[in-house]
Motif scaffolding. Structure first.
Motif, PDB file in Angstrom:
ATOM      1  N   THR B 233       4.726  17.167  48.232  1.00 56.50           N
ATOM      2  CA  THR B 233       4.384  16.530  47.218  1.00 56.50           C
ATOM      3  C   THR B 233       3.400  17.044  45.837  1.00 56.50           C
ATOM      4  O   THR B 233       4.207  17.116  44.901  1.00 56.50           O
ATOM      5  CB  THR B 233       3.369  14.755  47.925  1.00 56.50           C
ATOM      6  N   ASN B 234       3.365  17.767  46.419  1.00 54.95           N
ATOM      7  CA  ASN B 234       2.971  19.153  45.525  1.00 54.95           C
ATOM      8  C   ASN B 234       3.599  19.891  44.749  1.00 54.95           C
ATOM      9  O   ASN B 234       3.284  19.773  43.383  1.00 54.95           O
ATOM     10  CB  ASN B 234       1.516  20.381  46.020  1.00 54.95           C
ATOM     11  N   LEU B 235       4.760  20.292  45.697  1.00 56.62           N
ATOM     12  CA  LEU B 235       5.907  21.208  44.762  1.00 56.62           C
ATOM     13  C   LEU B 235       6.427  20.685  43.829  1.00 56.62           C
ATOM     14  O   LEU B 235       6.744  20.934  43.215  1.00 56.62           O
ATOM     15  CB  LEU B 235       7.139  21.531  45.553  1.00 56.62           C
ATOM     16  N   ALA B 236       6.557  19.268  43.707  1.00 47.49           N
ATOM     17  CA  ALA B 236       7.543  18.424  43.275  1.00 47.49           C
ATOM     18  C   ALA B 236       6.691  17.943  42.176  1.00 47.49           C
ATOM     19  O   ALA B 236       7.442  18.120  40.766  1.00 47.49           O
ATOM     20  CB  ALA B 236       7.680  17.154  43.818  1.00 47.49           C
ATOM     21  N   VAL B 237       5.033  17.556  42.484  1.00 44.52           N
ATOM     22  CA  VAL B 237       4.233  17.885  40.763  1.00 44.52           C
ATOM     23  C   VAL B 237       4.330  19.571  40.215  1.00 44.52           C
ATOM     24  O   VAL B 237       4.580  19.245  38.805  1.00 44.52           O
ATOM     25  CB  VAL B 237       3.283  17.335  41.620  1.00 44.52           C
ATOM     26  N   VAL B 238       4.450  20.160  41.011  1.00 40.10           N
ATOM     27  CA  VAL B 238       4.022  21.413  39.713  1.00 40.10           C
ATOM     28  C   VAL B 238       5.249  21.704  39.549  1.00 40.10           C
ATOM     29  O   VAL B 238       5.489  22.614  38.174  1.00 40.10           O
ATOM     30  CB  VAL B 238       3.892  22.855  40.945  1.00 40.10           C
ATOM     31  N   TRP B 239       6.413  21.635  40.083  1.00 38.45           N
ATOM     32  CA  TRP B 239       7.616  21.870  39.452  1.00 38.45           C
ATOM     33  C   TRP B 239       8.073  21.270  38.531  1.00 38.45           C
ATOM     34  O   TRP B 239       9.013  21.943  37.415  1.00 38.45           O
ATOM     35  CB  TRP B 239       8.733  22.265  40.802  1.00 38.45           C
ATOM     36  N   GLY B 240       7.871  20.053  38.081  1.00 33.72           N
ATOM     37  CA  GLY B 240       8.530  19.490  37.578  1.00 33.72           C
ATOM     38  C   GLY B 240       7.262  19.281  36.469  1.00 33.72           C
ATOM     39  O   GLY B 240       8.209  19.467  35.358  1.00 33.72           O
ATOM     40  N   MET B 241       6.527  19.784  36.304  1.00 33.30           N
ATOM     41  CA  MET B 241       5.633  20.152  35.259  1.00 33.30           C
ATOM     42  C   MET B 241       6.177  21.232  34.442  1.00 33.30           C
ATOM     43  O   MET B 241       6.712  21.672  33.201  1.00 33.30           O
ATOM     44  CB  MET B 241       4.028  20.355  35.252  1.00 33.30           C
ATOM     45  N   ILE B 242       6.554  22.443  35.543  1.00 38.97           N
ATOM     46  CA  ILE B 242       6.666  23.550  35.029  1.00 38.97           C
ATOM     47  C   ILE B 242       7.754  22.897  34.521  1.00 38.97           C
ATOM     48  O   ILE B 242       8.280  23.760  33.064  1.00 38.97           O
ATOM     49  CB  ILE B 242       6.952  25.103  36.162  1.00 38.97           C
ATOM     50  N   VAL B 243       8.975  22.644  35.365  1.00 39.64           N
ATOM     51  CA  VAL B 243      10.528  22.462  34.493  1.00 39.64           C
ATOM     52  C   VAL B 243      10.091  21.719  33.514  1.00 39.64           C
ATOM     53  O   VAL B 243      11.157  22.072  32.061  1.00 39.64           O
ATOM     54  CB  VAL B 243      10.977  21.599  35.044  1.00 39.64           C
ATOM     55  N   VAL B 244       9.637  20.453  33.238  1.00 41.15           N
ATOM     56  CA  VAL B 244       9.128  19.806  31.941  1.00 41.15           C
ATOM     57  C   VAL B 244       8.917  21.150  30.672  1.00 41.15           C
ATOM     58  O   VAL B 244       9.568  21.151  29.841  1.00 41.15           O
ATOM     59  CB  VAL B 244       8.715  18.844  31.861  1.00 41.15           C
ATOM     60  N   LEU B 245       7.759  21.893  30.789  1.00 41.80           N
ATOM     61  CA  LEU B 245       7.752  22.541  30.027  1.00 41.80           C
ATOM     62  C   LEU B 245       8.473  23.929  29.340  1.00 41.80           C
ATOM     63  O   LEU B 245       9.300  24.045  28.602  1.00 41.80           O
ATOM     64  CB  LEU B 245       6.365  23.101  30.185  1.00 41.80           C
ATOM     65  N   ILE B 246       8.974  24.347  30.348  1.00 33.67           N
ATOM     66  CA  ILE B 246      10.357  25.261  29.941  1.00 33.67           C
ATOM     67  C   ILE B 246      11.581  25.038  29.033  1.00 33.67           C
ATOM     68  O   ILE B 246      12.413  25.269  28.783  1.00 33.67           O
ATOM     69  CB  ILE B 246      10.625  26.140  31.269  1.00 33.67           C
ATOM     70  N   SER B 247      12.225  23.847  29.509  1.00 32.96           N
ATOM     71  CA  SER B 247      13.128  23.575  29.516  1.00 32.96           C
ATOM     72  C   SER B 247      12.384  22.477  27.713  1.00 32.96           C
ATOM     73  O   SER B 247      13.638  21.967  26.955  1.00 32.96           O
ATOM     74  CB  SER B 247      13.282  21.953  30.666  1.00 32.96           C
ATOM     75  N   ASP B 248      11.719  22.224  27.752  1.00 26.88           N
ATOM     76  CA  ASP B 248      11.143  21.911  26.045  1.00 26.88           C
ATOM     77  C   ASP B 248      11.863  22.781  25.105  1.00 26.88           C
ATOM     78  O   ASP B 248      12.001  22.816  24.029  1.00 26.88           O
ATOM     79  CB  ASP B 248       9.323  21.938  26.487  1.00 26.88           C
TER      80      ASP B 248
END
Lengths: 248, 259, 456
Positions: B233-248
């Motif tokens: 769960t933790n990984l999903a949340v963190v990676w989700g945010m990271i990917v959002v910011l980078i892909s932004d």
């Protein structure tokens, strides 16, 4: 070779360099209750996964009802699995669905039944395993362990499978519930005897196994030590088996 | 000398395996989405879970973001007498960046984590095995509807974020900062174009896809036990945010050239 | 139930976005009827397709096209039909504020007649910032001119001093006048004597001046000055003569300085040398020398020189000598009794000396070349990956009737510094393959420099 429900030939399974199953060969007959007995870690669950086709052997052949599992590709394998019904150790009920919905799930998935017909079938299945109407709308976390097992059994029987698999059905249950479950397995096997229901049980509960099985296979460290009809098994000379029976 | 090298080696292998697994996961999605049965009902359920259930927090965050943005820009703008631009600036920055990205971060936390937890728990309690034994493709049953729902839900949520953000900005601007009401959005059409809104929507669509992809991926790949589910769960949340910011960043640089 | 709520969410979002789009495109919305007009302006800087068109300050239309018409810009636009444009209206490019964005403003005329669709609205130049700056600049440069001419006129001594003198004189006159009038005032009661004595002293002064200005007297200042001046004149004459001589090339120094031809030649030579030196600097060379063995038995040595007069072109010269050369065909025709029989023999040349002379082009990491390879016609392609000092080549040469081209593939890689190892395969497409392994040196001028630095 239609007398055998499952044929295992020279099955070897290697996992990260370790041989978990070492050259297993056995023929499980149709319409009988066969128990695979063994200590924890003997490889029973792994063997079960191979029978289901969830795991693929490193070497060897597995035939279920004459069909080589290795020859099927994933879609065919999935469809083939409808011949099985499995009861998991902790029932593995879908915790977001009620008791009724859990049992109805396979019926909704694979059959197109009218609402009434569906309702009747589910009811029959649940009452057959001894559950009352008032538990139909309860959720899995509201049920006791024994009740959950029953729901699991009802769900597994929903599609009228040809082979029933039980993963540690009586492990961890109190003596009374153990007997109830054991009886259920027995009755199920015999009720369906006209359809020649094969039951395969994985267990390390010796007493319960000896009580209802027709055949017992003893698995130890990935090898089949003995595979005999139950009476012969009871009088086996193998020291390990003797000890097993003694301690039960 | 050997130990660091072997660590480097095993780490490299692990990284490549993870990348490989994720690629296979993505491939599976595109493969199974086109195959029947099409579980529309599940997609709807997930849309409700990801979309409707996030509305409250989206409105809350959106509103306050708009309000704060209006507030902060006002003071700087007032100094050089362009306070009439507060309205357009709030609208533009919300439409292009803040709405998709913030909505994405919120949904990553909520829905992405929840997906990982749900699927992860099903894995450790053998429910996924139960599905497979019944002959149901667990990936198609669990992952595909969620990913589709995520991809659709986030743009919708992003629009709501944008709307309420502008309303919040308007309230603060006209009531608290006393910018002339008729002036607040008067300049809007001079500075903002439909392309800006489209940019934000396209980004939100990608973010929704990534977040739900990551959430379901980590759910399927949990290790045993409660700890495994927690980690997943933790990984999903963190990676989700990271990917959002980078892909932004990546999407912005592509979109400004196209639009 | 859930589906209904999801539907609500979707509808809410769609409505929101529709609403926001309306707000965003309010001056560009397509609703309503529009009438088309045109205008021509000299400079369309700052005019974009989204530039608003305003009538009396309010958005009334949009630009549809901006085109080049001759030397001016033709702008096609449309105005809402609601807004009536009289026929004597005109158009101006205005900016929002002092430094703001441009927009097109239509000033409505007073005529009752409405301007027809498609007609031209005249544009008038308005005081744009550019214009003001332009005029301001003109003004400033004119002022500058005035100032500099004033300064010029003031700067030569005569002018300056004359003004100074004038000013000084004026001052003096004023002072004198003051004195005189006060003196006069005071001396209303002045006696004649006094006046006489004043007149006398004036007389004396003027006499003295006269004397001094007398050129005939030896003592006068004027004569003195004249003498000094005549001396100076002589000196300057002499200097003038000398410089004239030099300029005319008399005397050695003069010759050297004055002879334009020599100077020209010297500078030409220098620049020529410069050019050569520069060119030489640019030429790059690459040398490779390899020696090894061939699978069909025998030694193989080859030397190649590449000269790059420019980074992309090069000439290649080489020679190779191997005990077992490539296969060539010999066609012998023997005539026996009227029948001409052609026999084709395939021979492997032994101990042959062969030459390469090719020219080629370099394209990034690849080179393509053609010319004489191994004393026969052919072409080759090489690949030099930039990350390593290796080279891969494919060559096709020596076309033989029955065997076709001799395809040779070679790969060489750096072993240490300038030492390279190479493998080659010849006649790869035929059964007559042979392989070679060679070791040798490959270096270019940079390597040589590096090598020297090692040694020194």
């Amino acid at each position: 070779m239609k007398e055998f429900a499952v044929e295992i030939d020279n099955l070897v399974k290697e996992y990260s360099g370790v041989e978990v199953l070492k050259n297993i060969s056995m023929k499980i007959p149709k319409g009988k209750i066969t128990t695979i007995l063994g200590f924890s870690g003997a490889g029973k669950s792994t063997l079960l996964k191979h029978i289901l086709g969830i795991s693929k052997p490193s070497e060897g052949l597995i035939k279920v009802m004459g069909t080589d599992l290795g020859s099927l590709h994933s879609k065919e394998l999935r469809d083939f699995r409808r011949n099985f019904g499995m009861v998991f150790q902790y029932a593995a009920l879908f915790d977001s669905l009620s008791t009724f919905e859990n049992v109805a799930f396979p019926l909704r998935e694979f059959l197109s039944l009218g609402n009434n017909e569906l309702h009747d079938r589910v009811e029959n299945l649940l009452t057959a395993v001894g559950l009352e109407q008032d538990s139909f709308n309860l959720y899995p976390h509201e049920l006791s362990g024994g009740m959950r097992k029953r729901v699991g059994l009802a769900r597994a029987l929903a599609l009228r499978p040809k082979i029933m698999l039980y993963d540690e059905p009586t492990t961890g249950l109190d003596p009374i519930t153990t007997k109830t479950v054991n009886d259920l397995i027995f009755d199920t096997a015999n009720d369906q005897s006209e359809h020649e229901l094969t039951s395969i049980i994985i267990s390390h509960d010796v007493k319960a196994s000896l009580a209802i099985s027709d055949y017992i296979a003893f698995l130890e460290s990935g090898e089949v030590i003995e595979y005999l009809p139950v009476e012969e098994f009871k009088s086996s000379n193998n020291s390990m088996i003797k000890k097993f029976i003694e301690l039960s | 000398m050997r130990v660091p090298v072997s660590i480097l080696g095993s780490q490299t292998i692990k990284t490549f395996s993870s990348i490989g697994r994720m690629s296979i996961f993505i491939w599976k999605f595109f493969y199974w989405i086109a195959k029947p049965p099409f579980r529309l009902k599940l997609v709807m359920e997930q849309l409700y879970f990801i979309g409707n259930k996030s509305v409250f927090i989206i409105l809350l965050s959106g509103g306050f973001t708009g309000m704060v943005l209006a507030y902060q820009t006002y003071f700087g703008f007032k100094l050089i007498n362009i306070d009439s631009l507060v309205g357009p600036v709030v609208a533009l920055s919300m439409a292009r960046e803040l709405a998709p990205v913030l909505a994405g971060l919120i949904v990553s936390g909520r829905a992405g984590g929840a997906m990982a937890a749900q699927i992860g728990t099903m894995k450790v309690t053998e429910q996924i095995d139960a599905l497979e034994v019944m002959g149901i493709n667990s990936f198609q049953y669990l992952a595909v509807p969620r990913i589709i729902a995520g991809t659709i839900a986030l743009p919708l949520l992003s629009i709501l974020f944008l709307l309420i953000g502008n309303i919040g900005g308007w309230i603060v601007g006209t009531k608290a900062l006393l910018i002339d009401e008729s002036l607040f959005f008067a300049k809007l059409s001079d500075f903002m174009f439909m392309a800006d809104i489209y940019q934000g929507l396209i980004k939100a669509t990608f973010f929704g896809f990534f977040i739900s992809l990551i959430g379901t991926y980590f759910g399927f790949n949990v290790s045993k036990g409660a700890e495994g589910v927690g980690r997943g769960t933790n990984l999903a949340v963190v990676w989700g945010m990271i990917v959002v910011l980078i892909s932004d960043y990546i999407l912005t640089s592509i979109l400004v050239k196209i639009l | 139930m859930n589906e209904f709520k999801v539907g609500l969410l979707a509808i809410a979002s769609l409505v929101s976005i529709a609403y926001m789009s309306l707000k965003v495109t309010s001056n560009q919305s397509g609703f309503g009827d529009y009438t088309k007009y045109r205008t021509i302006i000299k400079d369309a800087t700052g005019i974009f397709p989204k530039t608003p068109i305003r009538v009396a300050g309010i958005n009334a239309g949009r630009i549809s096209d901006i085109e080049l018409a001759g030397n001016s810009a033709l702008i096609k636009f449309e105005i809402r039909t609601k807004v009536k444009i009289p026929s004597d209206s005109f158009l101006r490019i205005k900016s929002v504020g002092f430094l703001g964005d441009k927009y097109i403003d239509i000033a409505l005329g007073k005529s009752n007649e409405r301007l027809k669709e498609g007609s031209l609205i005249i544009s008038k130049e308005s005081a744009s910032i550019e214009r003001i700056v332009e005029e301001g600049t003109e003004l400033i440069s004119e002022m500058k001119n005035i100032v500099s001419s004033v300064r010029n006129s003031l700067s030569n001594d005569k002018g300056e001093s004359s003004i100074k003198d004038i000013v000084g004189d004026v001052k003096e006159i004023l002072g004198n006048t003051k004195e005189v009038t006060s003196a006069l005032k005071n001396s209303v009661a002045l006696n004649e004597e006094r006046i006489n004595s004043i007149i006398l002293s004036i007389e004396k002064m003027s006499k003295g001046l006269e004397q001094e200005l007398d050129s005939t007297s030896d003592e006068s200042a004027r004569t003195k000055i004249k003498n000094i001046l005549s001396n100076t004149e002589e000196l300057s004459d002499n200097l003038l003569q000398i410089s004239r001589n030099i300029r005319q090339g008399r005397g050695t120094l003069g010759k050297f300085i004055a002879e334009d031809k020599i100077a020209d030649e010297v500078s030409q030579t220098l620049s020529g040398v410069n050019r050569i030196v520069n060119r030489l600097d640019l030429i790059r060379t690459e040398v490779s020398v390899f020696s090894g063995v061939n699978s069909e038995e025998g030694g193989d040595s080859r030397i190649r020189l590449r000269i790059y007069p420019s980074p992309e072109r090069f000439y290649l010269f080489g020679a190779s000598n191997s005990e077992f050369g490539p296969i060539t065909e010999k066609v012998t025709s023997t005539t026996t009794g009227g029948n001409t029989v052609e026999t084709t023999e395939s021979l492997r040349e032994k101990n042959s000396f062969r030459f390469d002379a090719q020219f080629g082009r370099r394209v990034q990491d690849w080179t393509i070349r053609g010319g004489v390879i191994e004393s026969s016609g052919g072409f080759g392609v090489d690949y030099h990956p930039s990350w390593s000092d290796s080279m891969f080549s494919i060559e096709g040469y020596d076309y033989r009737d029955s065997l076709g081209f001799n395809f040779r593939f070679s790969a060489s890689t750096q072993v240490w510094n300038i030492v390279h190892a190479r493998v080659m395969g010849e006649d790869l497409l035929n059964d007559n393959r042979s392989y070679s392994f060679l070791v040798g040196l490959r270096f270019n001028d940079e390597d040589l420099r590096g090598l020297f630095s090692l040694i020194l």
